[in-house]
Design an enzyme around this catalytic site. Sequence first.
Site, mmCIF file in Angstrom:
data_model
loop_
_atom_site.group_PDB
_atom_site.id
_atom_site.type_symbol
_atom_site.label_atom_id
_atom_site.label_comp_id
_atom_site.label_asym_id
_atom_site.label_seq_id
_atom_site.Cartn_x
_atom_site.Cartn_y
_atom_site.Cartn_z
ATOM 1 N N ASP A 192 0.823 -1.227 0.000
ATOM 2 C CA ASP A 192 0.000 0.000 0.000
ATOM 3 C C ASP A 192 0.851 1.268 0.000
ATOM 4 O O ASP A 192 0.326 2.371 0.095
ATOM 5 C CB ASP A 192 -0.952 0.001 1.213
ATOM 6 N N GLY A 193 2.167 1.121 -0.065
ATOM 7 C CA GLY A 193 3.034 2.297 -0.173
ATOM 8 C C GLY A 193 3.688 2.710 1.133
ATOM 9 O O GLY A 193 4.491 3.642 1.147
ATOM 10 N N GLU A 194 3.366 2.044 2.234
ATOM 11 C CA GLU A 194 3.979 2.446 3.504
ATOM 12 C C GLU A 194 5.436 1.973 3.590
ATOM 13 O O GLU A 194 5.817 1.007 2.940
ATOM 14 C CB GLU A 194 3.157 1.893 4.688
ATOM 15 N N ARG A 207 14.537 25.070 1.650
ATOM 16 C CA ARG A 207 14.296 26.354 0.977
ATOM 17 C C ARG A 207 13.021 27.047 1.442
ATOM 18 O O ARG A 207 12.858 28.235 1.256
ATOM 19 C CB ARG A 207 14.288 26.152 -0.551
ATOM 20 N N LYS A 267 18.279 38.029 -8.072
ATOM 21 C CA LYS A 267 17.231 37.142 -8.589
ATOM 22 C C LYS A 267 15.921 37.481 -7.897
ATOM 23 O O LYS A 267 15.880 37.624 -6.680
ATOM 24 C CB LYS A 267 17.632 35.693 -8.302
ATOM 25 N N ASP A 311 26.550 27.877 -6.188
ATOM 26 C CA ASP A 311 25.184 27.860 -5.649
ATOM 27 C C ASP A 311 25.028 26.631 -4.757
ATOM 28 O O ASP A 311 25.870 25.731 -4.785
ATOM 29 C CB ASP A 311 24.165 27.840 -6.797
ATOM 30 N N THR A 367 15.839 22.382 -10.977
ATOM 31 C CA THR A 367 15.439 22.285 -12.390
ATOM 32 C C THR A 367 16.549 22.765 -13.320
ATOM 33 O O THR A 367 16.440 22.636 -14.538
ATOM 34 C CB THR A 367 14.205 23.165 -12.663
#
Length: 307
Positions: free
Chosen positions: A41-43, A100, A197, A226, A231
């Site tokens: 179930d993803g646990e 962030r 920025k 940085d 991305t």
Amino acid sequence: METRRPGLYIVSLPGDPGTGPLVAERLGARHVSVYSKTFPDGETYLRIPERPVAGADVVVVQSMYPEQDRRFFETLEALDILREHRGRVYLVLLYMAYARQDKVFLEGEPVSARVVLEAFSRYSLERIYVVEPHSAYIGGFPRVSVIDGVSPIVEEVYREIVAGGDRVYVVSPDQGGVERASRAAERLGASLLSFRKYRDRYTGEIRSEPPEGLERVSGAVAVVVDDIISTGGTIAETVAVLKRAGASRVYVLCTHCLFVRDALERVVASGVDRVFCGKTVRPPVTDPRVLYIDLSKKVSEALERDL
Ligand code: R5P
């Protein structure tokens, strides 16, 4: 491997990109890997098969990318297992997710960095080490120590560029990264330039203003510093501007290279000559222009100061 310190265990959680065993080797500690699986179930399931002996110091090593939420929960599970441990427990976050979101940018938002650190702090940890966190907010948290994730990488950059005897400029893509970039500039004996920025907090769109004196990079080597490549948009834009301004070569130094989706293609298309990354996450891309630098020495030194 010889265990010179039987009272010290390094436990690698599933996100560790291989730093735990190297730290164990450097410190002469016992290294333990965990068993983990995902239920249908993803646990998340996690087990530390070898329980550290009572009184031992235990260092849990995790990197919270990819699958940040899973890595977060695994860490909580490991700390829960060690709850009854009679001895000091430390946590090393090679990459701390959610760092962030370190303030409320728009009304109604959480401070996600605080969510993460407060959750871990409930387990009476001796100390939490975070490698090159996004901002000073993280280092200001109780019992948090920051591990410098720039200097080991800058040594590699130094070897590659300073031999050439070129003029070198270190460039920060935004004002928030100036302190980090200035550490690199000092080591490289380079001048520092910083872009400005601006991010639209609703659309996520970024507008970048080049630094004053940009024309000085013409014919020089530029090193963009940085904390994160996500991305690749920030780095690609910065590198492209520097190339257009006539920089002879542009190198990128980033501690955490996540390379999300087509980030590598974007960064490469900008004309970058080489990207130096810290090995703080499992290397997400393989490319001759991308180099991953092991940070286990820095982590070991930080631990050694406290153990
Ligand atoms: C932002 O302030 C960070 O320091 C990085 O510049 C940013 O997170 C990089 O993200 P991306 O690669 O998506 O532009």
